[in-house]
Write a protein that holds these residues in place. Structure first.
Motif, PDB file in Angstrom:
ATOM      1  N   PRO A 286      87.368 132.432   8.725  1.00 31.08           N
ATOM      2  CA  PRO A 286      87.325 132.096   7.298  1.00 31.08           C
ATOM      3  C   PRO A 286      87.580 133.304   6.403  1.00 31.08           C
ATOM      4  N   GLY A 287      88.553 133.135   5.475  1.00 29.77           N
ATOM      5  CA  GLY A 287      88.851 134.194   4.519  1.00 29.77           C
ATOM      6  C   GLY A 287      89.748 135.298   5.029  1.00 29.77           C
ATOM      7  N   ARG A 288      90.131 135.261   6.299  1.00 30.27           N
ATOM      8  CA  ARG A 288      90.946 136.345   6.861  1.00 30.27           C
ATOM      9  C   ARG A 288      92.419 136.214   6.478  1.00 30.27           C
ATOM     10  N   TYR A 289      92.914 135.000   6.392  1.00 33.56           N
ATOM     11  CA  TYR A 289      94.331 134.774   6.133  1.00 33.56           C
ATOM     12  C   TYR A 289      94.536 134.363   4.671  1.00 33.56           C
ATOM     13  N   ASN A 290      95.492 135.029   4.018  1.00 33.20           N
ATOM     14  CA  ASN A 290      95.799 134.738   2.619  1.00 33.20           C
ATOM     15  C   ASN A 290      96.944 133.733   2.518  1.00 33.20           C
ATOM     16  N   TYR A 291      96.941 132.986   1.432  1.00 30.36           N
ATOM     17  CA  TYR A 291      98.101 132.132   1.175  1.00 30.36           C
ATOM     18  C   TYR A 291      98.681 132.476  -0.190  1.00 30.36           C
ATOM     19  N   ALA A 292      99.982 132.260  -0.319  1.00 30.79           N
ATOM     20  CA  ALA A 292     100.696 132.573  -1.549  1.00 30.79           C
ATOM     21  C   ALA A 292     101.453 131.351  -2.056  1.00 30.79           C
ATOM     22  N   THR A 293     101.674 131.313  -3.378  1.00 28.79           N
ATOM     23  CA  THR A 293     102.601 130.369  -3.993  1.00 28.79           C
ATOM     24  C   THR A 293     103.285 131.110  -5.131  1.00 28.79           C
ATOM     25  N   GLY A 294     104.303 130.482  -5.696  1.00 28.51           N
ATOM     26  CA  GLY A 294     105.045 131.113  -6.777  1.00 28.51           C
ATOM     27  C   GLY A 294     104.422 130.946  -8.144  1.00 28.51           C
ATOM     28  N   GLY A 295     103.173 130.520  -8.237  1.00 28.29           N
ATOM     29  CA  GLY A 295     102.504 130.399  -9.523  1.00 28.29           C
ATOM     30  C   GLY A 295     101.284 129.511  -9.440  1.00 28.29           C
ATOM     31  N   ALA A 296     100.345 129.745 -10.349  1.00 29.72           N
ATOM     32  CA  ALA A 296      99.136 128.921 -10.406  1.00 29.72           C
ATOM     33  C   ALA A 296      99.424 127.631 -11.167  1.00 29.72           C
ATOM     34  N   GLY A 297      98.789 126.551 -10.736  1.00 26.57           N
ATOM     35  CA  GLY A 297      98.953 125.279 -11.411  1.00 26.57           C
ATOM     36  C   GLY A 297     100.244 124.562 -11.082  1.00 26.57           C
ATOM     37  N   THR A 298     100.980 125.074 -10.112  1.00 24.45           N
ATOM     38  CA  THR A 298     102.205 124.421  -9.655  1.00 24.45           C
ATOM     39  C   THR A 298     101.861 123.439  -8.534  1.00 24.45           C
ATOM     40  N   THR A 299     102.795 122.563  -8.192  1.00 23.44           N
ATOM     41  CA  THR A 299     102.490 121.636  -7.096  1.00 23.44           C
ATOM     42  C   THR A 299     102.290 122.360  -5.760  1.00 23.44           C
ATOM     43  N   PRO A 300     103.007 123.472  -5.450  1.00 21.99           N
ATOM     44  CA  PRO A 300     102.675 124.190  -4.222  1.00 21.99           C
ATOM     45  C   PRO A 300     101.239 124.723  -4.226  1.00 21.99           C
ATOM     46  N   HIS A 301     100.799 125.268  -5.380  1.00 23.80           N
ATOM     47  CA  HIS A 301      99.426 125.765  -5.480  1.00 23.80           C
ATOM     48  C   HIS A 301      98.412 124.640  -5.270  1.00 23.80           C
ATOM     49  N   LEU A 302      98.647 123.513  -5.920  1.00 29.74           N
ATOM     50  CA  LEU A 302      97.717 122.396  -5.780  1.00 29.74           C
ATOM     51  C   LEU A 302      97.762 121.815  -4.373  1.00 29.74           C
ATOM     52  N   THR A 303      98.935 121.862  -3.744  1.00 24.58           N
ATOM     53  CA  THR A 303      99.049 121.412  -2.348  1.00 24.58           C
ATOM     54  C   THR A 303      98.172 122.258  -1.442  1.00 24.58           C
ATOM     55  N   ALA A 304      98.229 123.574  -1.613  1.00 21.96           N
ATOM     56  CA  ALA A 304      97.433 124.469  -0.779  1.00 21.96           C
ATOM     57  C   ALA A 304      95.941 124.252  -0.995  1.00 21.96           C
ATOM     58  N   GLU A 305      95.543 124.049  -2.241  1.00 21.79           N
ATOM     59  CA  GLU A 305      94.128 123.828  -2.523  1.00 21.79           C
ATOM     60  C   GLU A 305      93.651 122.487  -1.965  1.00 21.79           C
ATOM     61  N   LEU A 306      94.501 121.483  -2.042  1.00 21.58           N
ATOM     62  CA  LEU A 306      94.151 120.197  -1.451  1.00 21.58           C
ATOM     63  C   LEU A 306      94.051 120.320   0.070  1.00 21.58           C
ATOM     64  N   PHE A 307      94.952 121.084   0.655  1.00 17.90           N
ATOM     65  CA  PHE A 307      94.907 121.325   2.103  1.00 17.90           C
ATOM     66  C   PHE A 307      93.588 121.990   2.493  1.00 17.90           C
ATOM     67  N   LYS A 308      93.161 122.994   1.759  1.00 13.99           N
ATOM     68  CA  LYS A 308      91.897 123.671   2.040  1.00 13.99           C
ATOM     69  C   LYS A 308      90.722 122.699   1.947  1.00 13.99           C
ATOM     70  N   THR A 309      90.737 121.859   0.917  1.00 11.66           N
ATOM     71  CA  THR A 309      89.649 120.895   0.733  1.00 11.66           C
ATOM     72  C   THR A 309      89.615 119.870   1.859  1.00 11.66           C
ATOM     73  N   ARG A 310      90.789 119.357   2.212  1.00 15.53           N
ATOM     74  CA  ARG A 310      90.850 118.322   3.248  1.00 15.53           C
ATOM     75  C   ARG A 310      90.472 118.864   4.627  1.00 15.53           C
ATOM     76  N   THR A 311      90.719 120.155   4.865  1.00 15.69           N
ATOM     77  CA  THR A 311      90.475 120.724   6.196  1.00 15.69           C
ATOM     78  C   THR A 311      89.190 121.544   6.280  1.00 15.69           C
ATOM     79  N   GLY A 312      88.551 121.799   5.133  1.00 10.54           N
ATOM     80  CA  GLY A 312      87.331 122.601   5.135  1.00 10.54           C
ATOM     81  C   GLY A 312      87.578 124.040   5.536  1.00 10.54           C
ATOM     82  N   THR A 313      88.716 124.592   5.118  1.00 14.71           N
ATOM     83  CA  THR A 313      89.070 125.966   5.475  1.00 14.71           C
ATOM     84  C   THR A 313      89.048 126.868   4.249  1.00 14.71           C
ATOM     85  N   GLU A 314      89.053 128.166   4.498  1.00 13.80           N
ATOM     86  CA  GLU A 314      89.040 129.158   3.418  1.00 13.80           C
ATOM     87  C   GLU A 314      90.260 130.063   3.544  1.00 13.80           C
TER      88      GLU A 314
END
Length: 330
Positions: free
Chosen positions: A158-186
Motif C-alpha cells: 500500500p502506497g508504494r506505487y504511484n499513479y499519474a494522469t494528465g490532470g486532476a478532475g479529468t476522466t482518467p483521474h476519476l477512473t483511477a480513483e474509482l479503481f482504487k475505491t473498487r479494489t481497496g488499494t492505495e
C-alpha cells in the motif's frame, strides 16, 4: 359598411379554432432546409489534439452530406468552459453548434463554483458524437501482467506505487480513483499537465501506473514501451481488441470520455430533429469512422432525447467521483 369577406382559408382556420391562426411558421433554415448557410462549430480544445481531429472529421462529413461548410472555431480555456460559455451565449438559430461532453457538461459543475453557464438550462442537446476509452497502463518493470496481479501487488504494497494522469478532475483521474475505491488499494496521485509528460515519466520509471485516454499512449503500448492491462469502457476497444476491460474483473466498471453535439437553448424542435438526423448519418461515414478508430474513438449514435437523458444522469455521478477524488479547479 360592407362586412369583410371571409375567405375560404380563413373560414377553415376559424372552424379549426383560433389557435390555428397563430400557428408559428419556421423561419428559413429552421426546418427541413437546414443548413442554408455556413455553420460554425465551436471546439473547446486546442488545434491538433484528438478532440480537434475528431471534431474536424465530423464537420467534414457534414459538409459532404449537406453541401454547406462547417467551420471549426477553437475556443479554449478553463477546462473547456470558455468555449462552452460561447456556445451558450450564441444566437439560437442552428448556425452555431459545438462540443458538449463529460468535461464541460458533467464534471465542470463540480469543479467550478462560478460556472458561467448552466448545463441543464443553456443548451439544446442534439446528438452523440463519439466515445473514447480510458486505458490503464504500467511501467514494464512493475511485476504485474494482468489486472488481478496489479490489484494483488497494490494490496501487498500500500502506497508504494504511484499513479499519474494528465490532470486532476479529468476522466482518467476519476477512473483511477474509482479503481482504487473498487479494489481497496492505495496509490498516491501524481498530477501532470497533460498526458504526454506523464507517459514519458512512466516509461522512465518515475511513476509506475498511468491512466489516460487510449489515443495518447497507444503508440507506446504497441511498441512495447509500456504494458497495457485494461480499458475502462464496458466494451473492448477496436484499437486493442485483445485487451480486456476493467469490467471483466470489476463488474459494471465503466468510465469513459464522451462527447456530443450541443447548440444554444431554444432551438425549435423541428430543427433539432433535422440536425440530429444529419449528424447520425454523418457518423456512419466510412472516412469518419476510420478517423475515429485511428484516434481511439467510436461513433456515438444517439439522438436528442437519449443524449439529454444521459447527460442528466452523468452529472450527479461525476459529482460523487469529483468529491471522492478531491479534485478542484486550479
Amino acid at each position: 359598411m360592407t362586412p369583410p369577406v371571409t375567405t375560404r382559408r380563413r373560414a377553415l382556420a376559424l372552424a379549426l379554432g383560433a389557435p390555428a391562426l397563430a400557428a408559428p411558421r419556421l423561419a428559413r433554415g429552421q426546418g427541413t432546409d437546414w443548413p442554408s448557410q455556413v455553420v460554425r462549430y465551436i471546439n473547446l480544445y486546442a488545434p491538433g489534439g484528438a478532440n480537434d481531429i475528431l471534431s474536424r472529421a465530423w464537420c467534414q462529413a457534414m459538409t459532404e452530406l449537406t453541401g454547406q461548410q462547417f467551420v471549426v472555431e477553437n475556443r479554449t480555456g478553463a477546462g473547456g468552459t470558455v468555449g462552452s460559455d460561447a456556445i451558450a451565449k450564441s444566437r439560437a438559430d442552428g448556425y452555431t453548434v459545438g462540443l458538449g461532453g463529460v468535461a464541460n457538461l458533467a464534471i465542470a459543475p463540480s469543479l467550478f463554483p462560478n460556472l458561467p453557464y448552466d448545463p441543464a438550462r443553456d443548451y439544446s442537446f442534439i446528438s452523440g458524437l463519439y466515445r473514447q476509452s480510458n486505458i490503464l497502463i504500467i511501467n514494464n518493470a512493475v511485476p504485474a501482467r494482468s489486472v488481478p496481479e496489479l490489484i494483488a501487488l497494490l494490496k501487498a504494497n500500500p502506497g508504494r506505487y504511484n499513479y499519474a494522469t494528465g490532470g486532476a478532475g479529468t476522466t482518467p483521474h476519476l477512473t483511477a480513483e474509482l479503481f482504487k475505491t473498487r479494489t481497496g488499494t492505495e496509490m498516491p496521485f501524481v498530477q501532470y499537465r497533460g498526458g504526454a509528460p506523464a507517459l514519458i515519466d512512466l516509461m522512465a520509471g518515475q511513476v509506475q501506473v498511468l491512466v489516460d485516454n487510449i489515443a495518447g499512449p497507444i503508440g507506446a503500448v504497441r511498441d512495447g514501451k509500456v504494458r497495457a492491462l485494461a480499458v475502462a469502457s464496458l466494451e473492448r476497444s477496436p484499437m486493442l481488441p485483445d485487451l480486456p476491460t476493467l469490467a471483466e474483473f470489476l463488474p459494471g466498471f465503466d468510465l469513459s470520455s464522451w462527447n456530443g453535439l450541443i447548440a444554444p437553448a431554444g432551438l425549435p424542435p423541428a430543427q433539432v430533429q433535422r440536425i440530429a438526423e444529419l449528424s447520425l448519418k454523418a457518423l456512419a461515414n466510412p472516412t469518419l469512422v476510420k478517423v475515429y478508430t485511428e484516434n481511439g474513438a467510436s461513433p456515438w449514435r444517439v439522438g436528442p432525447e437519449e443524449f439529454a437523458t444521459y447527460v442528466r444522469a452523468q452529472e450527479p455521478r461525476m459529482r460523487e467521483l469529483v468529491k471522492l477524488s478531491g479534485a478542484a479547479a486550479g
